[in-house]
Enzyme design. Structure first.
Site, mmCIF file in Angstrom:
data_model
loop_
_atom_site.group_PDB
_atom_site.id
_atom_site.type_symbol
_atom_site.label_atom_id
_atom_site.label_comp_id
_atom_site.label_asym_id
_atom_site.label_seq_id
_atom_site.Cartn_x
_atom_site.Cartn_y
_atom_site.Cartn_z
ATOM 1 N N CYS A 141 155.718 16.480 -32.666
ATOM 2 C CA CYS A 141 156.409 17.710 -33.114
ATOM 3 C C CYS A 141 157.009 18.518 -31.980
ATOM 4 O O CYS A 141 157.671 19.529 -32.220
ATOM 5 C CB CYS A 141 155.451 18.565 -33.944
ATOM 6 S SG CYS A 141 154.274 19.501 -32.930
ATOM 7 N N VAL B 212 132.210 19.201 -20.376
ATOM 8 C CA VAL B 212 133.416 18.611 -20.975
ATOM 9 C C VAL B 212 133.834 17.360 -20.205
ATOM 10 O O VAL B 212 134.861 16.755 -20.512
ATOM 11 C CB VAL B 212 134.577 19.642 -20.992
ATOM 12 C CG1 VAL B 212 134.212 20.845 -21.847
ATOM 13 C CG2 VAL B 212 134.974 20.090 -19.580
ATOM 14 N N CYS C 87 147.535 19.312 -30.039
ATOM 15 C CA CYS C 87 148.813 20.010 -30.162
ATOM 16 C C CYS C 87 148.582 21.367 -30.818
ATOM 17 O O CYS C 87 147.953 21.445 -31.877
ATOM 18 C CB CYS C 87 149.786 19.173 -30.992
ATOM 19 S SG CYS C 87 151.332 20.062 -31.303
ATOM 20 N N ASN D 199 115.989 22.931 -13.370
ATOM 21 C CA ASN D 199 117.044 23.651 -12.658
ATOM 22 C C ASN D 199 116.498 24.053 -11.285
ATOM 23 O O ASN D 199 115.381 24.563 -11.212
ATOM 24 C CB ASN D 199 117.424 24.916 -13.465
ATOM 25 C CG ASN D 199 118.754 25.506 -13.028
ATOM 26 O OD1 ASN D 199 119.009 25.666 -11.839
ATOM 27 N ND2 ASN D 199 119.597 25.824 -13.992
ATOM 28 N N GLY E 41 120.155 22.081 -16.066
ATOM 29 C CA GLY E 41 121.415 22.294 -15.352
ATOM 30 C C GLY E 41 122.353 23.316 -15.946
ATOM 31 O O GLY E 41 123.564 23.191 -15.805
ATOM 32 N N HIS F 53 131.351 22.243 -26.141
ATOM 33 C CA HIS F 53 132.522 22.869 -25.496
ATOM 34 C C HIS F 53 133.715 21.920 -25.453
ATOM 35 O O HIS F 53 134.654 22.137 -24.691
ATOM 36 C CB HIS F 53 132.169 23.353 -24.081
ATOM 37 C CG HIS F 53 131.311 24.592 -24.071
ATOM 38 N ND1 HIS F 53 130.834 25.178 -22.930
ATOM 39 C CD2 HIS F 53 130.850 25.366 -25.097
ATOM 40 C CE1 HIS F 53 130.111 26.257 -23.240
ATOM 41 N NE2 HIS F 53 130.107 26.380 -24.546
ATOM 42 N N GLN G 258 127.131 21.335 -22.830
ATOM 43 C CA GLN G 258 128.244 22.271 -22.634
ATOM 44 C C GLN G 258 129.294 21.622 -21.730
ATOM 45 O O GLN G 258 130.343 22.191 -21.486
ATOM 46 C CB GLN G 258 127.739 23.548 -21.958
ATOM 47 C CG GLN G 258 126.690 24.292 -22.748
ATOM 48 C CD GLN G 258 125.999 25.351 -21.895
ATOM 49 O OE1 GLN G 258 126.456 26.476 -21.773
ATOM 50 N NE2 GLN G 258 124.886 24.991 -21.288
HETATM 51 P P1 OAD Z 1 126.967 26.984 -14.477
HETATM 52 O O1 OAD Z 1 127.870 26.605 -13.370
HETATM 53 O O2 OAD Z 1 127.029 28.382 -14.974
HETATM 54 O O3 OAD Z 1 125.459 26.705 -14.072
HETATM 55 C C1 OAD Z 1 125.070 25.512 -13.467
HETATM 56 C C2 OAD Z 1 123.571 25.528 -13.312
HETATM 57 O O4 OAD Z 1 123.179 24.274 -12.803
HETATM 58 C C3 OAD Z 1 123.036 26.602 -12.360
HETATM 59 O O5 OAD Z 1 121.965 27.290 -12.985
HETATM 60 C C4 OAD Z 1 122.510 25.793 -11.172
HETATM 61 O O6 OAD Z 1 121.351 26.368 -10.595
HETATM 62 C C5 OAD Z 1 122.187 24.464 -11.815
HETATM 63 N N1 OAD Z 1 122.241 23.287 -10.929
HETATM 64 C C6 OAD Z 1 122.983 23.090 -9.819
HETATM 65 N N2 OAD Z 1 122.761 21.863 -9.323
HETATM 66 C C7 OAD Z 1 121.874 21.258 -10.152
HETATM 67 C C8 OAD Z 1 121.242 19.975 -10.179
HETATM 68 N N3 OAD Z 1 121.494 19.038 -9.258
HETATM 69 N N4 OAD Z 1 120.378 19.711 -11.188
HETATM 70 C C9 OAD Z 1 120.108 20.644 -12.131
HETATM 71 N N5 OAD Z 1 120.665 21.863 -12.145
HETATM 72 C C10 OAD Z 1 121.536 22.167 -11.180
HETATM 73 O O7 OAD Z 1 127.230 25.918 -15.662
HETATM 74 P P2 OAD Z 1 126.936 26.059 -17.216
HETATM 75 O O8 OAD Z 1 125.654 26.759 -17.466
HETATM 76 O O9 OAD Z 1 127.127 24.717 -17.798
HETATM 77 O O10 OAD Z 1 132.451 27.191 -20.170
HETATM 78 O O11 OAD Z 1 128.117 26.996 -17.677
HETATM 79 C C11 OAD Z 1 128.272 27.269 -19.040
HETATM 80 C C12 OAD Z 1 129.729 27.418 -19.362
HETATM 81 O O12 OAD Z 1 130.318 28.400 -18.486
HETATM 82 C C13 OAD Z 1 130.573 26.173 -19.102
HETATM 83 O O13 OAD Z 1 130.523 25.258 -20.174
HETATM 84 C C14 OAD Z 1 131.938 26.732 -18.902
HETATM 85 C C15 OAD Z 1 131.566 27.860 -17.971
HETATM 86 O O14 OAD Z 1 132.463 28.885 -17.852
HETATM 87 C C16 OAD Z 1 133.785 27.367 -20.321
HETATM 88 O O15 OAD Z 1 134.607 27.086 -19.492
HETATM 89 C C17 OAD Z 1 134.136 27.941 -21.650
#
Ligand code: OAD
Length: 248
Positions: free
Chosen positions: A158, A111, A135, A221, A195, A127, A109
């Site tokens: 454009c 970027v 564009c 996690n 993560g 993502h 997920q």
């Molecule tokens: P989050 O920020 O929601 O979650 C991060 C996770 O990583 C949490 O559960 C933490 O406990 C864990 N974490 C922190 N440090 C860590 C480490 N050193 N090792 C392992 N885990 C750790 O991020 P995502 O789940 O990726 O989308 O969020 C999903 C989506 O929500 C993103 O892609 C983004 C966001 O809004 C968009 O912007 C559309």
């Protein structure tokens, strides 16, 4: 729940290493936590980006239509921050797995491009990628690592508005990456979920999908998440430490 003993964790790790080593087909799903040790901020949690900023005002097509400059200022800030970050041991362990697992897919997920920078090639960036721009007028897409002097940037061909090549809330996932992820989830024997807070669809449902088919699900996690309960093994540590142990 009580903290498991050191022996219990070691036993669970031995079992999980065996599942990973013996499976024919391995899928890994990553989220922002995997890049945390590289210095990339996560979204949720006490230091998360969404603690201070509202996702609706920055990560939706509506926000971009209303104020593209503000959205771009935030993305330029993030691009600058990520530019100073390097892959960590977790990214490197995931990249190294490709050489030994013929049927492997890393679904992310994230970027930030750090998986690719670490050498991962069998990668589905569901993502999108913060280093691509698209564009909104002609649809042309390109890779751009430099800063833009004028915000919002415009298309050289454009004159239309350029947008970050990421998926915003309310948008569809890129068809190819999402298709690859679905295929792998329909056949993997082991899924490692590392993560991610597992609250954003559709990736939040991937662990349950794999589990329903009988795959083993392993979570990495430091904190509990909504999918922890269905996992066959959970490792409450940092991915930069746990992933090398699990995949090494
Ligand atoms: P989050 O920020 O929601 O979650 C991060 C996770 O990583 C949490 O559960 C933490 O406990 C864990 N974490 C922190 N440090 C860590 C480490 N050193 N090792 C392992 N885990 C750790 O991020 P995502 O789940 O990726 O989308 O969020 C999903 C989506 O929500 C993103 O892609 C983004 C966001 O809004 C968009 O912007 C559309």
């Amino acid at each position: 729940m009580d903290k498991p003993s050191r022996e219990a964790v070691a036993g669970a790790m031995d079992a999980a290493v065996k599942w990973v080593r013996e499976c024919r087909s391995l899928c890994v799903l990553t989220g922002a936590g995997v890049s945390a040790e590289s210095g990339v901020p996560t979204f949720r949690g006490p230091e998360g980006l969404w603690k201070r900023r509202d996702p609706v005002s920055l990560a939706t097509p509506e926000a971009f239509a209303e104020d593209p400059k503000e959205v771009w200022e935030w993305y330029q800030w993030r691009r600058r921050k990520i530019r100073g970050c390097a892959p960590n041991a977790g990214h490197r362990a995931l990249a190294a797995v490709e050489a030994v697992k013929p049927d492997f897919l890393l679904v992310t997920q994230n970027v930030d491009g750090l998986h690719r920078a670490a050498g991962s090639r069998r990668l589905a960036e569901i993502h999108g990628n913060i280093w691509t721009v698209r564009c909104v007028g002609c649809g042309a897409e390109r890779y751009e690592q430099g800063d833009f002097t004028d915000l919002p940037p415009r298309c050289g061909a454009c004159g239309g508005l350029l947008r970050p090549g990421v998926v915003w809330f309310g948008e569809m996932l890129p068809r190819e990456a999402s298709g690859e992820a679905m295929e792998m989830l329909s056949r993997c024997e082991v899924l490692i979920v590392a993560g991610t807070s597992a609250v954003v669809a559709p990736a939040s449902g991937y662990a349950a999908m794999a589990k329903r088919r009988g795959a083993r699900v392993i979570e990495v996690n430091p904190d509990e998440t909504p999918v922890s309960g269905i996992c066959d093994a959970t490792f409450r540590g940092k991915s930069g430490e746990v992933l090398p142990a699990l995949l090494g």
